[in-house]
Design a protein around this motif. Structure first.
Motif, mmCIF file in Angstrom:
data_model
loop_
_atom_site.group_PDB
_atom_site.id
_atom_site.type_symbol
_atom_site.label_atom_id
_atom_site.label_comp_id
_atom_site.label_asym_id
_atom_site.label_seq_id
_atom_site.Cartn_x
_atom_site.Cartn_y
_atom_site.Cartn_z
ATOM 1 N N PRO A 1 0.808 -1.218 0.000
ATOM 2 C CA PRO A 1 0.000 0.000 0.000
ATOM 3 C C PRO A 1 0.846 1.276 0.000
ATOM 4 C CG PRO A 1 -0.175 -1.177 2.120
ATOM 5 C CD PRO A 1 0.664 -2.007 1.230
ATOM 6 N N SER A 2 1.977 1.261 0.680
ATOM 7 C CA SER A 2 2.709 2.533 0.748
ATOM 8 C C SER A 2 3.835 2.574 -0.286
ATOM 9 C CB SER A 2 3.261 2.747 2.167
ATOM 10 O OG SER A 2 4.646 2.507 2.194
ATOM 11 N N GLU A 3 4.005 3.741 -0.840
ATOM 12 C CA GLU A 3 5.031 3.905 -1.874
ATOM 13 C C GLU A 3 6.423 3.662 -1.301
ATOM 14 O OE1 GLU A 3 6.257 7.368 -4.914
ATOM 15 O OE2 GLU A 3 4.128 7.210 -4.388
ATOM 16 N N ALA A 4 6.600 4.098 -0.047
ATOM 17 C CA ALA A 4 7.915 3.927 0.590
ATOM 18 C C ALA A 4 8.224 2.438 0.727
ATOM 19 C CB ALA A 4 7.926 4.600 1.960
ATOM 20 N N ASP A 5 7.217 1.669 1.181
ATOM 21 C CA ASP A 5 7.431 0.223 1.311
ATOM 22 C C ASP A 5 7.730 -0.389 -0.052
ATOM 23 O OD1 ASP A 5 7.006 0.342 3.978
ATOM 24 O OD2 ASP A 5 4.982 -0.520 3.936
ATOM 25 N N ALA A 6 6.959 0.038 -1.033
ATOM 26 C CA ALA A 6 7.134 -0.528 -2.375
ATOM 27 C C ALA A 6 8.554 -0.243 -2.878
ATOM 28 C CB ALA A 6 6.092 0.039 -3.321
ATOM 29 N N ASP A 7 9.039 0.984 -2.634
ATOM 30 C CA ASP A 7 10.400 1.333 -3.090
ATOM 31 C C ASP A 7 11.440 0.483 -2.382
ATOM 32 O OD1 ASP A 7 9.400 3.138 -4.777
ATOM 33 O OD2 ASP A 7 9.888 4.929 -3.573
ATOM 34 N N ALA A 8 11.267 0.360 -1.059
ATOM 35 C CA ALA A 8 12.256 -0.405 -0.285
ATOM 36 C C ALA A 8 12.247 -1.872 -0.711
ATOM 37 C CB ALA A 8 11.948 -0.288 1.215
ATOM 38 N N GLU A 9 11.045 -2.392 -0.909
ATOM 39 C CA GLU A 9 10.952 -3.806 -1.293
ATOM 40 C C GLU A 9 11.478 -4.030 -2.703
ATOM 41 O OE1 GLU A 9 10.361 -6.695 0.147
ATOM 42 O OE2 GLU A 9 10.414 -5.570 2.012
ATOM 43 N N PHE A 10 11.266 -3.035 -3.549
ATOM 44 C CA PHE A 10 11.796 -3.166 -4.914
ATOM 45 C C PHE A 10 13.322 -3.253 -4.861
ATOM 46 C CE2 PHE A 10 13.432 -1.387 -8.907
ATOM 47 C CZ PHE A 10 12.789 -2.214 -9.822
ATOM 48 N N THR A 11 13.915 -2.424 -4.011
ATOM 49 C CA THR A 11 15.378 -2.439 -3.887
ATOM 50 C C THR A 11 15.857 -3.808 -3.397
ATOM 51 O OG1 THR A 11 15.296 -0.097 -3.368
ATOM 52 C CG2 THR A 11 17.339 -1.238 -2.805
ATOM 53 N N ARG A 12 15.138 -4.381 -2.430
ATOM 54 C CA ARG A 12 15.532 -5.706 -1.929
ATOM 55 C C ARG A 12 15.389 -6.771 -3.023
ATOM 56 N NH1 ARG A 12 12.799 -7.955 3.256
ATOM 57 N NH2 ARG A 12 14.492 -9.451 3.138
ATOM 58 N N TYR A 13 14.328 -6.623 -3.778
ATOM 59 C CA TYR A 13 14.071 -7.576 -4.873
ATOM 60 C C TYR A 13 15.217 -7.522 -5.900
ATOM 61 C CZ TYR A 13 11.456 -9.255 -9.060
ATOM 62 O OH TYR A 13 11.036 -9.908 -10.201
ATOM 63 N N VAL A 14 15.589 -6.283 -6.246
ATOM 64 C CA VAL A 14 16.693 -6.116 -7.204
ATOM 65 C C VAL A 14 17.977 -6.701 -6.612
ATOM 66 C CG1 VAL A 14 18.163 -4.409 -8.371
ATOM 67 C CG2 VAL A 14 15.675 -4.108 -8.333
ATOM 68 N N ASP A 15 18.201 -6.456 -5.333
ATOM 69 C CA ASP A 15 19.405 -6.998 -4.672
ATOM 70 C C ASP A 15 19.446 -8.521 -4.767
ATOM 71 O OD1 ASP A 15 20.430 -4.608 -4.012
ATOM 72 O OD2 ASP A 15 19.839 -4.660 -1.885
ATOM 73 N N ASP A 16 18.272 -9.133 -4.517
ATOM 74 C CA ASP A 16 18.211 -10.606 -4.604
ATOM 75 C C ASP A 16 18.607 -11.071 -6.004
ATOM 76 O OD1 ASP A 16 17.319 -10.770 -2.000
ATOM 77 O OD2 ASP A 16 15.214 -11.181 -2.522
ATOM 78 N N LEU A 17 18.030 -10.419 -7.000
ATOM 79 C CA LEU A 17 18.319 -10.825 -8.382
ATOM 80 C C LEU A 17 19.797 -10.622 -8.697
ATOM 81 C CD1 LEU A 17 15.244 -9.280 -10.304
ATOM 82 C CD2 LEU A 17 15.581 -11.677 -9.667
ATOM 83 N N ARG A 18 20.308 -9.477 -8.251
ATOM 84 C CA ARG A 18 21.712 -9.157 -8.553
ATOM 85 C C ARG A 18 22.647 -10.175 -7.895
ATOM 86 N NH1 ARG A 18 22.033 -4.208 -6.567
ATOM 87 N NH2 ARG A 18 21.441 -3.111 -8.481
ATOM 88 N N LYS A 19 22.353 -10.481 -6.626
ATOM 89 C CA LYS A 19 23.202 -11.439 -5.910
ATOM 90 C C LYS A 19 23.186 -12.800 -6.602
ATOM 91 C CE LYS A 19 22.801 -11.962 -1.321
ATOM 92 N NZ LYS A 19 22.071 -11.776 -0.051
ATOM 93 N N ALA A 20 22.017 -13.191 -7.040
ATOM 94 C CA ALA A 20 21.916 -14.484 -7.731
ATOM 95 C C ALA A 20 22.789 -14.466 -8.993
ATOM 96 C CB ALA A 20 20.463 -14.768 -8.096
#
Ligand code: URA
Length: 480
Positions: free
Chosen positions: A450-469
């Motif tokens: 629901p919150s844009e801030a959460d969405a941004d933070a989670e997007f960054t974590r998601y990208v980090d996961d992909l990058r690490k893989a």
């Protein structure tokens, strides 16, 4: 007019000798009648103008490429009546223009390549789907199989079965002829009918033993066993239940076999033998088969099967949950809103989507109708399990070095157990076949925050996961 009588439908050597002689003499294609005779080999008997009085005429060898010979050998087994004539036309062209075979747009080249492809596919099917039944006979047991090849491939594939069933007495009956092996010698017999073959259940024990003990994933091509198995062969297959386990362990066994065969380059190094059975064609066949999937009820309300996409030799395979509304309509994975998030994250993580194989754990859109809208519904464990059949085969063909599971459904499909993404994300777990699997969130999870801030933070974590893989792959390549 020259009449060339070939000994049998698969008499490539007869064609070759005749073609060499005729081409050496400059005989035009229109002046030759290629005939497959019943009689004994009588190469150049002709109604008008013999060129060899029953025996090959010794002429200077004509130089053609090995590529052409291999192509011609395969194409000559096609049931197309014009095949010998077409091959002769191509031969003459190649003698004039040795590079003509490289012209993939040339209609004749394309036609002959298509014939060869059909023949190879038919051979793969024969290897995969011949099913023996046990028959008691004097002095022991004989295993008898009925098979209906589309082309003249029987003799060309005899050695395959001799090698694999050396210690059994067996017969393969087909409408085009039969093969009989007594443990020592191979004999050929006349065409048979289905009524000649025993109709009982196939011998499960034999086939299971075969597939478990002799199964060679590098040669038997799981795609052929599974995908390639058009519905008409299914009824003959007692061991289909065994195949997913076999495939799951295939990569390990294959690596072991490759180690043993020191001279055998890996498919990634471009072994030609593998290319023939592992290539994009295998994925196409698999997708064709999946298009008719009825393994669970989800196919009914869905528009179509949405199959995976990407190179057949991708290093990274990414698995999502199931197609959404837009994917269902477009027939392509990750093209809707979740796909847009996915694309953005992939780009930020430095992973080229075009070089990855992207698929879903479940291939049909599961939804609940609400008015005119179709609302996404989560696939249950039975549906995931049913569709795992396809995911396993995609993996067996592509053989990615790394798999990324996006979301709990993908993780369940790949690991075979319930996974809590939050606990297992961002690190590799090893799948039973040895492939590292990274788990991360599904992109549509980010759309629901629901919150844009959460969405941004989670997007960054998601990208980090992909990058690490992706980086783990690079590190492995560097031996880090
Ligand atoms: N979600 C998925 O998991 N896959 C798609 O293809 C689209 C949305």
């Amino acid at each position: 007019m020259r009449l060339v009588r070939l000994e049998s439908e698969d008499d490539f050597d007869g064609w070759r000798i005749a073609a060499r002689t005729l081409a050496g003499e400059g005989v035009l294609p229109s002046e030759i009648v290629w005939q497959v005779g019943e009689q004994a080999f009588d190469l150049f008997a002709s109604e008008a103008g013999d060129i060899g009085a029953g025996s090959p005429v010794a002429t200077a060898p004509l130089r053609v490429s090995r590529q052409f010979l291999e192509l011609a050998r395969d194409a000559s087994l096609h049931s197309e009546p014009e095949r010998f004539s077409l091959l002769y036309i191509l031969l003459l062209r190649l003698l004039d223009q040795p590079q003509a075979l490289q012209d993939a747009a040339d209609p004749l080249v394309r036609r002959i390549e298509g014939l060869a492809r059909n023949v190879r596919r038919d051979s793969h099917k024969m290897h995969a789907f011949v099913r023996f039944r046990e028959l008691a006979e004097d002095g022991g047991t004989r295993f008898v199989a009925w098979f209906e090849p589309e082309h003249h491939i029987l003799r060309a594939n005899a050695q395959f079965f001799v090698d694999r069933f050396t210690n059994m007495r067996w017969s393969i009956l087909t409408p085009r002829g039969s093969l009989h092996w007594d443990g020592v010698a191979l004999a050929e017999g006349p065409p048979a009918t289905r009524a000649d073959a025993p109709g009982d259940d196939p011998v499960e024990a034999v086939w299971k033993a075969y597939y478990s003990a002799i199964f060679n994933p590098a040669r038997v091509m799981p795609r052929a066993m599974l995908k390639e198995m058009p519905r008409k062969y299914w009824k003959n297959m007692p061991e289909t239940a065994l195949v997913p386990q076999l495939i799951a362990g295939a990569r390990k066994r294959e690596l072991a076999m490759m180690e043993q065969a020191a001279n055998m380059p890996s498919p990634r190094q471009g072994a030609p033998g593998h290319a023939a059975v592992q290539g994009p064609e295998a994925l196409e066949l698999l997708a064709e088969e999946a298009a008719a999937c009825r393994r669970c009820p989800l196919w009914k309300p869905a528009t179509r099967t949405v199959f995976g996409e990407g190179p057949h030799d991708a290093e990274i395979m990414i698995v999502g949950e199931q197609p959404g509304d837009q994917e269902d309509l477009a027939g392509r994975v990750f093209v809707g809103p979740a796909g847009a998030v996915f694309d953005r994250a992939m780009a930020e993580a430095g992973i080229d989507r075009k070089r990855s194989y992207v698929t879903n754990a479940v291939k049909h859109f599961k939804f609940e109708p609400r008015g005119k809208r179709r609302i996404h519904a989560r696939p249950n464990s039975g549906e995931i399990e049913a569709c795992r059949w396809w995911v396993d085969q995609e993996r067996a063909i592509v053989r990615p070095r790394l798999v990324i599971a996006m979301g709990a459904t993908a993780a369940r499909s790949l690991t075979g157990r319930a996974v809590t993404v939050g606990q297992e994300r961002g690190r590799a777990i090893t799948l039973p076949d040895g492939t590292p699997c990274w788990i991360t969130v599904h992109p549509s999870y980010l759309l629901r925050l629901p919150s844009e801030a959460d969405a941004d933070a989670e997007f960054t974590r998601y990208v980090d996961d992909l990058r690490k893989a992706a980086q783990s792959l690079a590190s492995a390549a560097e031996g880090v």
